[in-house]
Scaffold this motif. Structure first.
Motif, PDB file in Angstrom:
ATOM      1  N   HIS A  77       1.000  -1.274   0.234  1.00  0.00           N
ATOM      2  CA  HIS A  77       0.227  -0.227  -0.319  1.00  0.00           C
ATOM      3  C   HIS A  77       0.988   1.218  -0.159  1.00  0.00           C
ATOM      4  CE1 HIS A  77      -3.163   2.676   0.638  1.00  0.00           C
ATOM      5  NE2 HIS A  77      -2.516   3.107   1.523  1.00  0.00           N
ATOM      6  N   VAL A  78       1.956   1.233   0.820  1.00  0.00           N
ATOM      7  CA  VAL A  78       2.669   2.485   1.090  1.00  0.00           C
ATOM      8  C   VAL A  78       3.293   2.889  -0.558  1.00  0.00           C
ATOM      9  CG1 VAL A  78       4.964   3.619   2.073  1.00  0.00           C
ATOM     10  CG2 VAL A  78       2.966   2.148   2.992  1.00  0.00           C
ATOM     11  N   TYR A  79       4.385   1.791  -1.228  1.00  0.00           N
ATOM     12  CA  TYR A  79       3.995   1.753  -2.110  1.00  0.00           C
ATOM     13  C   TYR A  79       3.800   1.863  -3.194  1.00  0.00           C
ATOM     14  CZ  TYR A  79       7.283   0.732  -6.554  1.00  0.00           C
ATOM     15  OH  TYR A  79       8.551   0.279  -7.374  1.00  0.00           O
ATOM     16  N   PHE A  80       2.078   1.220  -3.696  1.00  0.00           N
ATOM     17  CA  PHE A  80       1.582   1.711  -4.991  1.00  0.00           C
ATOM     18  C   PHE A  80       0.501   2.986  -4.754  1.00  0.00           C
ATOM     19  CE2 PHE A  80       2.819  -3.183  -5.801  1.00  0.00           C
ATOM     20  CZ  PHE A  80       3.208  -2.974  -6.826  1.00  0.00           C
ATOM     21  N   ARG A  81       0.096   3.614  -3.338  1.00  0.00           N
ATOM     22  CA  ARG A  81      -1.053   3.990  -3.221  1.00  0.00           C
ATOM     23  C   ARG A  81      -0.857   5.271  -1.981  1.00  0.00           C
ATOM     24  NH1 ARG A  81      -6.281   1.697  -4.486  1.00  0.00           N
ATOM     25  NH2 ARG A  81      -6.839   4.082  -3.859  1.00  0.00           N
ATOM     26  N   HIS A  82      -0.465   5.080  -0.798  1.00  0.00           N
ATOM     27  CA  HIS A  82      -0.259   6.338  -0.233  1.00  0.00           C
ATOM     28  C   HIS A  82       0.736   6.771  -0.115  1.00  0.00           C
ATOM     29  CE1 HIS A  82      -1.170   7.419   4.069  1.00  0.00           C
ATOM     30  NE2 HIS A  82      -0.346   7.975   3.774  1.00  0.00           N
ATOM     31  N   ARG A  83      -0.176   8.303  -0.570  1.00  0.00           N
ATOM     32  CA  ARG A  83       1.498  10.066  -0.170  1.00  0.00           C
ATOM     33  C   ARG A  83       1.510  10.602   0.821  1.00  0.00           C
ATOM     34  NH1 ARG A  83       2.807   6.804  -3.120  1.00  0.00           N
ATOM     35  NH2 ARG A  83       2.186   6.611  -5.349  1.00  0.00           N
ATOM     36  N   PHE A  84       2.608  10.309   1.748  1.00  0.00           N
ATOM     37  CA  PHE A  84       2.382  10.798   2.365  1.00  0.00           C
ATOM     38  C   PHE A  84       2.813  12.797   2.510  1.00  0.00           C
ATOM     39  CE2 PHE A  84       4.128   6.546   4.217  1.00  0.00           C
ATOM     40  CZ  PHE A  84       3.830   6.251   4.926  1.00  0.00           C
ATOM     41  N   LEU A  86      -5.692  -4.118  -8.601  1.00  0.00           N
ATOM     42  CA  LEU A  86      -6.421  -4.098  -9.457  1.00  0.00           C
ATOM     43  C   LEU A  86      -7.782  -2.444  -9.220  1.00  0.00           C
ATOM     44  CD1 LEU A  86      -6.302  -7.672  -9.998  1.00  0.00           C
ATOM     45  CD2 LEU A  86      -4.794  -5.534 -11.402  1.00  0.00           C
ATOM     46  N   PRO A  87      -8.510  -2.759  -8.020  1.00  0.00           N
ATOM     47  CA  PRO A  87     -10.217  -2.278  -8.566  1.00  0.00           C
ATOM     48  C   PRO A  87      -9.346  -1.205  -9.111  1.00  0.00           C
ATOM     49  CG  PRO A  87     -10.305  -3.863  -6.434  1.00  0.00           C
ATOM     50  CD  PRO A  87      -8.822  -3.738  -7.269  1.00  0.00           C
ATOM     51  N   ALA A  88      -8.010  -0.706  -8.444  1.00  0.00           N
ATOM     52  CA  ALA A  88      -7.725   1.442  -8.423  1.00  0.00           C
ATOM     53  C   ALA A  88      -7.246   1.797 -10.080  1.00  0.00           C
ATOM     54  CB  ALA A  88      -6.378   1.770  -7.895  1.00  0.00           C
ATOM     55  N   ILE A 134      -7.634  -1.244 -12.476  1.00  0.00           N
ATOM     56  CA  ILE A 134      -8.434  -0.711 -14.232  1.00  0.00           C
ATOM     57  C   ILE A 134      -9.857  -1.846 -13.088  1.00  0.00           C
ATOM     58  CG2 ILE A 134      -9.529  -2.707 -15.247  1.00  0.00           C
ATOM     59  CD1 ILE A 134      -6.087  -3.840 -15.400  1.00  0.00           C
ATOM     60  N   PRO A 135     -10.567  -0.289 -12.696  1.00  0.00           N
ATOM     61  CA  PRO A 135     -12.301   0.143 -12.203  1.00  0.00           C
ATOM     62  C   PRO A 135     -12.914  -1.436 -12.357  1.00  0.00           C
ATOM     63  CG  PRO A 135     -11.128   2.286 -12.503  1.00  0.00           C
ATOM     64  CD  PRO A 135     -10.510   1.682 -13.312  1.00  0.00           C
ATOM     65  N   GLY A 136     -12.589  -1.111 -13.478  1.00  0.00           N
ATOM     66  CA  GLY A 136     -14.232  -2.192 -14.556  1.00  0.00           C
ATOM     67  C   GLY A 136     -14.064  -3.603 -14.825  1.00  0.00           C
ATOM     68  N   SER A 137     -12.802  -3.964 -13.789  1.00  0.00           N
ATOM     69  CA  SER A 137     -12.472  -5.032 -13.588  1.00  0.00           C
ATOM     70  C   SER A 137     -13.961  -5.830 -13.112  1.00  0.00           C
ATOM     71  CB  SER A 137     -11.269  -5.758 -13.077  1.00  0.00           C
ATOM     72  OG  SER A 137     -10.899  -5.064 -11.951  1.00  0.00           O
ATOM     73  N   MET A 138     -14.180  -7.412 -13.053  1.00  0.00           N
ATOM     74  CA  MET A 138     -14.291  -7.957 -11.452  1.00  0.00           C
ATOM     75  C   MET A 138     -13.846  -7.248 -10.790  1.00  0.00           C
ATOM     76  SD  MET A 138     -14.010 -11.905 -10.855  1.00  0.00           S
ATOM     77  CE  MET A 138     -13.100 -11.939 -10.189  1.00  0.00           C
ATOM     78  N   PHE A 139     -13.005  -7.070 -10.267  1.00  0.00           N
ATOM     79  CA  PHE A 139     -12.314  -6.534  -8.481  1.00  0.00           C
ATOM     80  C   PHE A 139     -13.187  -5.247  -8.443  1.00  0.00           C
ATOM     81  CE2 PHE A 139      -8.872  -9.809  -9.949  1.00  0.00           C
ATOM     82  CZ  PHE A 139      -9.936 -10.695  -8.269  1.00  0.00           C
ATOM     83  N   GLY A 145     -11.655   5.920   1.280  1.00  0.00           N
ATOM     84  CA  GLY A 145     -11.104   7.467   0.952  1.00  0.00           C
ATOM     85  C   GLY A 145     -10.016   7.186   0.562  1.00  0.00           C
ATOM     86  N   TRP A 146      -9.373   5.866   0.095  1.00  0.00           N
ATOM     87  CA  TRP A 146      -8.080   5.286  -1.164  1.00  0.00           C
ATOM     88  C   TRP A 146      -9.010   5.582  -1.762  1.00  0.00           C
ATOM     89  CZ3 TRP A 146      -6.226   0.773   2.616  1.00  0.00           C
ATOM     90  CH2 TRP A 146      -5.576   1.446   3.772  1.00  0.00           C
ATOM     91  N   GLY A 147     -10.056   5.291  -1.641  1.00  0.00           N
ATOM     92  CA  GLY A 147     -10.367   5.361  -3.455  1.00  0.00           C
ATOM     93  C   GLY A 147     -10.701   6.196  -4.097  1.00  0.00           C
ATOM     94  N   VAL A 148     -10.391   7.669  -3.077  1.00  0.00           N
ATOM     95  CA  VAL A 148     -10.385   8.884  -3.753  1.00  0.00           C
ATOM     96  C   VAL A 148      -9.769   9.843  -3.031  1.00  0.00           C
ATOM     97  CG1 VAL A 148     -11.735  10.978  -3.216  1.00  0.00           C
ATOM     98  CG2 VAL A 148     -13.137   9.502  -2.698  1.00  0.00           C
ATOM     99  N   TRP A 149      -8.828   9.354  -2.461  1.00  0.00           N
ATOM    100  CA  TRP A 149      -7.678  10.187  -2.032  1.00  0.00           C
ATOM    101  C   TRP A 149      -6.209   9.628  -1.744  1.00  0.00           C
ATOM    102  CZ3 TRP A 149     -12.209  11.047   1.173  1.00  0.00           C
ATOM    103  CH2 TRP A 149     -12.834  12.237   1.417  1.00  0.00           C
TER     104      TRP A 149
END
Length: 187
Positions: A54-61, A124-126, A128-133, A154-158
């Motif tokens: 999560h920290v590597y792919f998405r989270h921004r401090f 994957l949901p972030a 490829i939102p149209g994927s099954m996941f 919250g991670w899906g928005v910010w």
């Protein structure tokens, strides 16, 4: 993250009852339950793998303004999570609760589950939102029960899960309240 942890715990219980491997023979502790795989090691493998992803792919401090300090902080977070995981895993062996084999398998199973769960529920949901996941995630968040419980993604928005926006809103209200209190004291 927590749903994946519950799945990991359930899998651990099933594996313990399938393999029925005893704890170390030289242990003077009379612990109940089987030893394979180590549930503490599996938990820490899952927890650290999920959070590192999560920290590597998405989270921004919040930035310090220095790229070097920002990267150093991220590196310290990665190393801290890995060290915490290693210390807990080693403690299971050192305290004679598990054999090295039980600890290593617990770590491995946990790490595989942590990465897999992260990829399926976050990455994957972030990407490829149209994927099954992505569709499953949207269905869960938009379900009337989720809305009633006020669950949010919250991670899906910010990038920081909404932490900074929430803090700014809190800070604005805090300053307003203290400004009112200061005015009351002067009158």
């Amino acid at each position: 993250m927590w749903a994946g942890q519950l799945l990991s715990e359930g899998l651990n219980l099933v594996l313990k009852h399938i393999f029925k491997q005893d704890r170390p023979v030289d242990s003077q502790l009379h612990l109940n339950g089987y030893g394979f795989p180590s549930s503490h090691s599996q938990f820490m493998g899952y927890f650290s793998a999920f959070l590192i992803c999560h920290v590597y792919f998405r989270h921004r401090f919040a930035s310090t303004g220095s790229i070097v300090l920002d990267q150093l902080f991220r590196t310290v977070v990665y190393l801290g999570l890995a060290a915490w995981c290693a210390i807990v895993a080693y403690s299971r062996f050192a305290l004679l609760y598990h054999t090295p084999h039980q600890v290593n398998w617990g770590l491995g199973i946990g790490m595989v589950l942590g990465v897999s769960h992260y990829v399926c529920t976050e990455l994957l949901p972030a990407k490829i939102p149209g994927s099954m996941f992505g569709r499953i995630r949207s269905a869960i968040v938009n379900h009337p029960i989720s809305v009633w419980l006020q669950l949010r993604d919250g991670w899906g928005v910010w990038a920081d899960g909404g932490r900074e926006a929430e803090w700014k809103q809190w800070r604005t209200e805090w300053l307003k309240q203290h400004a009112r209190l200061a005015r009351k004291k002067t009158t």
